[in-house]
Design a protein around this motif. Structure first.
Motif, PDB file in Angstrom:
ATOM      1  N   PHE A 121     108.292 -35.685  57.238  1.00  0.00           N
ATOM      2  CA  PHE A 121     108.034 -37.042  57.741  1.00  0.00           C
ATOM      3  C   PHE A 121     106.964 -36.953  58.830  1.00  0.00           C
ATOM      4  O   PHE A 121     107.184 -37.297  59.981  1.00  0.00           O
ATOM      5  CB  PHE A 121     109.341 -37.619  58.293  1.00  0.00           C
ATOM      6  CG  PHE A 121     109.353 -39.117  58.442  1.00  0.00           C
ATOM      7  CD1 PHE A 121     109.207 -39.947  57.340  1.00  0.00           C
ATOM      8  CD2 PHE A 121     109.536 -39.696  59.687  1.00  0.00           C
ATOM      9  CE1 PHE A 121     109.246 -41.325  57.473  1.00  0.00           C
ATOM     10  CE2 PHE A 121     109.576 -41.079  59.827  1.00  0.00           C
ATOM     11  CZ  PHE A 121     109.430 -41.891  58.713  1.00  0.00           C
ATOM     12  N   ARG A 166     109.590 -42.290  53.547  1.00  0.00           N
ATOM     13  CA  ARG A 166     110.863 -42.686  54.133  1.00  0.00           C
ATOM     14  C   ARG A 166     111.650 -41.496  54.632  1.00  0.00           C
ATOM     15  O   ARG A 166     111.557 -40.400  54.080  1.00  0.00           O
ATOM     16  CB  ARG A 166     111.700 -43.491  53.144  1.00  0.00           C
ATOM     17  CG  ARG A 166     111.757 -42.901  51.759  1.00  0.00           C
ATOM     18  CD  ARG A 166     112.595 -43.725  50.854  1.00  0.00           C
ATOM     19  NE  ARG A 166     114.014 -43.501  51.141  1.00  0.00           N
ATOM     20  CZ  ARG A 166     114.989 -44.223  50.639  1.00  0.00           C
ATOM     21  NH1 ARG A 166     114.725 -45.238  49.876  1.00  0.00           N
ATOM     22  NH2 ARG A 166     116.243 -43.948  50.914  1.00  0.00           N
ATOM     23  N   GLU A 167     112.374 -41.715  55.699  1.00  0.00           N
ATOM     24  CA  GLU A 167     113.284 -40.704  56.239  1.00  0.00           C
ATOM     25  C   GLU A 167     114.630 -41.406  56.408  1.00  0.00           C
ATOM     26  O   GLU A 167     114.718 -42.436  57.064  1.00  0.00           O
ATOM     27  CB  GLU A 167     112.764 -40.231  57.611  1.00  0.00           C
ATOM     28  CG  GLU A 167     113.608 -39.151  58.254  1.00  0.00           C
ATOM     29  CD  GLU A 167     113.157 -37.748  57.846  1.00  0.00           C
ATOM     30  OE1 GLU A 167     112.819 -37.551  56.664  1.00  0.00           O
ATOM     31  OE2 GLU A 167     113.163 -36.859  58.714  1.00  0.00           O
ATOM     32  N   ASP A 168     115.648 -40.863  55.749  1.00  0.00           N
ATOM     33  CA  ASP A 168     116.979 -41.454  55.882  1.00  0.00           C
ATOM     34  C   ASP A 168     117.684 -40.828  57.054  1.00  0.00           C
ATOM     35  O   ASP A 168     117.432 -39.694  57.415  1.00  0.00           O
ATOM     36  CB  ASP A 168     117.820 -41.172  54.630  1.00  0.00           C
ATOM     37  CG  ASP A 168     117.312 -41.942  53.440  1.00  0.00           C
ATOM     38  OD1 ASP A 168     117.382 -43.169  53.488  1.00  0.00           O
ATOM     39  OD2 ASP A 168     116.834 -41.313  52.482  1.00  0.00           O
ATOM     40  N   TYR A 169     118.562 -41.548  57.616  1.00  0.00           N
ATOM     41  CA  TYR A 169     119.517 -40.941  58.535  1.00  0.00           C
ATOM     42  C   TYR A 169     120.762 -41.796  58.447  1.00  0.00           C
ATOM     43  O   TYR A 169     120.733 -42.910  57.949  1.00  0.00           O
ATOM     44  CB  TYR A 169     119.000 -40.876  59.973  1.00  0.00           C
ATOM     45  CG  TYR A 169     119.196 -42.162  60.717  1.00  0.00           C
ATOM     46  CD1 TYR A 169     118.276 -43.196  60.580  1.00  0.00           C
ATOM     47  CD2 TYR A 169     120.320 -42.371  61.488  1.00  0.00           C
ATOM     48  CE1 TYR A 169     118.461 -44.392  61.219  1.00  0.00           C
ATOM     49  CE2 TYR A 169     120.506 -43.573  62.131  1.00  0.00           C
ATOM     50  CZ  TYR A 169     119.583 -44.577  61.995  1.00  0.00           C
ATOM     51  OH  TYR A 169     119.784 -45.768  62.623  1.00  0.00           O
ATOM     52  N   CYS A 213     112.149 -45.409  58.704  1.00  0.00           N
ATOM     53  CA  CYS A 213     113.290 -44.572  59.093  1.00  0.00           C
ATOM     54  C   CYS A 213     114.394 -45.460  59.646  1.00  0.00           C
ATOM     55  O   CYS A 213     114.178 -46.228  60.593  1.00  0.00           O
ATOM     56  CB  CYS A 213     112.871 -43.532  60.138  1.00  0.00           C
ATOM     57  SG  CYS A 213     114.203 -42.400  60.563  1.00  0.00           S
ATOM     58  N   HIS A 217     116.765 -49.550  54.603  1.00  0.00           N
ATOM     59  CA  HIS A 217     115.822 -49.051  53.594  1.00  0.00           C
ATOM     60  C   HIS A 217     115.807 -49.961  52.380  1.00  0.00           C
ATOM     61  O   HIS A 217     114.754 -50.310  51.864  1.00  0.00           O
ATOM     62  CB  HIS A 217     116.223 -47.641  53.151  1.00  0.00           C
ATOM     63  CG  HIS A 217     115.721 -46.579  54.065  1.00  0.00           C
ATOM     64  ND1 HIS A 217     114.414 -46.193  54.109  1.00  0.00           N
ATOM     65  CD2 HIS A 217     116.357 -45.828  54.985  1.00  0.00           C
ATOM     66  CE1 HIS A 217     114.250 -45.247  55.008  1.00  0.00           C
ATOM     67  NE2 HIS A 217     115.419 -45.004  55.561  1.00  0.00           N
ATOM     68  N   GLY A 261     116.742 -44.799  64.202  1.00  0.00           N
ATOM     69  CA  GLY A 261     115.665 -44.357  63.314  1.00  0.00           C
ATOM     70  C   GLY A 261     114.316 -44.334  64.017  1.00  0.00           C
ATOM     71  O   GLY A 261     113.326 -43.865  63.459  1.00  0.00           O
ATOM     72  N   SER A 302     116.269 -35.824  64.262  1.00  0.00           N
ATOM     73  CA  SER A 302     114.820 -35.807  64.505  1.00  0.00           C
ATOM     74  C   SER A 302     114.553 -35.384  65.941  1.00  0.00           C
ATOM     75  O   SER A 302     115.329 -35.690  66.843  1.00  0.00           O
ATOM     76  CB  SER A 302     114.227 -37.198  64.283  1.00  0.00           C
ATOM     77  OG  SER A 302     114.379 -37.568  62.949  1.00  0.00           O
ATOM     78  N   ALA A 314     111.276 -48.947  62.080  1.00  0.00           N
ATOM     79  CA  ALA A 314     112.438 -48.200  62.582  1.00  0.00           C
ATOM     80  C   ALA A 314     113.629 -49.118  62.749  1.00  0.00           C
ATOM     81  O   ALA A 314     113.505 -50.225  63.275  1.00  0.00           O
ATOM     82  CB  ALA A 314     112.094 -47.570  63.935  1.00  0.00           C
TER      83      ALA A 314
END
Ligand code: FES
Length: 397
Positions: free
Chosen positions: A148, A286-289, A261, A267, A167, A99, A163
């Protein structure tokens, strides 16, 4: 709906085009504009490095030549970063999504993206970046990508950002951009960290709380055995009661959206807690990392990798706790990837034998593809020995 919410996307798009430095020629402008806004590859170099915490550094990446401008982006976007293997010069680099942590305004002013990279257990690419990236090193990245982002026509006037660990990187950009450009939107950030010195961008968020006390509030939550460094820091998990408290920060008569995130385990937990609040799925983004999984102590599986249209095959070992894509990369087999969350389909392969499991359903896997045996290795954990097929010459995006 307020009129500005309808007009805002038009202003945002004009602002993005202006940021490219693009000057509209008399005719034939569309391909030139497309290349300025969506370049396939941007050749950048590390301009400076900032240490954010014991495990985390931010790298500022500028164009290699002084004439070029970075492609514009919306707050919350990510870059697919090519990370070369220093021991295998000339081989295809591995791609990782990171990101962008500075705001579009900050990036424009410095003509540089900020990407913030945290080393976690098993993160061999982050370790490689920390070891090799220093000022002057060349780095190729994609155009800014991802969804996102805060959209005025879609999203609620109160947003709760949640977060975990690094994240928080897209939220640094989103908070700054929303406060600067989207009036009447209030934000509550719930920031989780494993140690007091791992609350990233602490000073930045404190300053924003002071300057916009009615629009921005942060709740810090510390996991693990550490003592909280501030009385206001909570201990434990992001529970339903904490989420309900965050919702109270908004205007009571207005809806709120959640943006989440963090690592997969967070999550899973947070999704359960949000569901308990009876929030419809469309109110949760949602944003995965870090979706590579974690090495485990379980017996390893073997994966036979075949290339479509070729006779040769390779057998590699895979840890059941890591995704198939990470197993391939560890073995030196490079499969193009971008989102690494199952959304874009760039890593697509075909499962000929064996079972995989998706900890989170891959949003970009179409039913028709699944019926034909295709799967997304970036989001799949092996559950048995596998035989799979990947394109011999995959098309880069
Ligand atoms: S890299 Fe996007 S679906 Fe796998």
């Amino acid at each position: 709906m307020q009129r500005w919410r309808i007009a805002a996307p038009l202003f945002q798009r004009s602002r993005m085009i202006r940021r490219t430095g693009f000057v509209k020629p008399a005719e034939g402008s569309i391909p030139a504009l497309r290349d300025a806004v969506h370049p396939v590859l941007q050749h950048l170099k590390v301009a400076r490095v900032v240490t954010e915490s014991p495990s985390t550094k931010t790298y500022y990446l500028k164009p290699s030549d002084t004439e070029s401008r970075i492609a514009p982006f919306q707050a919350g976007a990510y870059l697919s970063v090519n990370v070369a293997d220093e021991d295998k010069a000339g081989t295809t680099p591995i791609r990782r999504p990171y990101s962008i942590s500075n705001t579009p305004d900050e990036a424009q002013a410095e003509n540089a993206y900020a990407v913030t990279v945290r080393i976690q257990p098993g993160s061999f690419i982050a370790e490689r970046i920390h070891r090799t990236w220093e000022p002057g090193v060349s780095v190729d990245v994609s155009d800014p990508q991802g969804y996102f982002t805060y959209e005025t026509l879609r999203d609620a006037p109160h947003v709760v950002f949640i977060a975990g660990g690094s994240g928080v990187t897209p939220f640094r950009s989103l908070v700054g951009d929303i406060l600067a450009h989207v009036p009447d939107v209030s934000i509550t950030l719930i920031q989780g960290a494993s140690a007091p010195d791992e609350f990233l961008f602490d000073e930045d968020f404190l300053n924003r709380e002071k300057s916009e006390p009615t629009r921005f509030r942060r709740i810090t939550v510390l996991s693990g055995e550490n003592e909280a460094q501030a009385e206001t820091t909570r201990r434990g998990f992001i529970t339903t009661s904490l989420l309900a408290e965050a919702l109270n920060h908004g205007k009571a008569d207005q809806p709120a959206d959640f943006f989440v995130c963090g690592p997969p385990a967070m999550h899973e937990f947070v999704n359960r807690e949000i569901t308990a609040l009876s929030k419809p799925p469309r109110r949760i983004r949602r944003e995965d990392y870090g979706g590579s999984g974690q090495p485990s102590n379980k017996p390893r599986y073997s994966i036979v990798v075949r290339y479509s249209g070729r006779d040769d095959e390779v057998t590699i070992q895979a840890d059941p706790g890591e995704t198939v894509l990470v197993a391939l990369e560890r073995a030196g087999l490079i499969v193009p990837s971008s989102c690494r969350t199952g959304a874009c389909g760039i890593c697509r392969g075909r499962l000929l034998e064996g079972d995989v499991e998706y900890p989170a359903p891959p949003s970009g896997l179409r039913k028709a593809d699944e019926l034909e045996g295709y799967f997304h290795p970036c989001a799949a954990l092996p559950q048995s020995d596998l035989i799979m097929e990947i394109p011999a010459e995959p098309a880069e995006r």
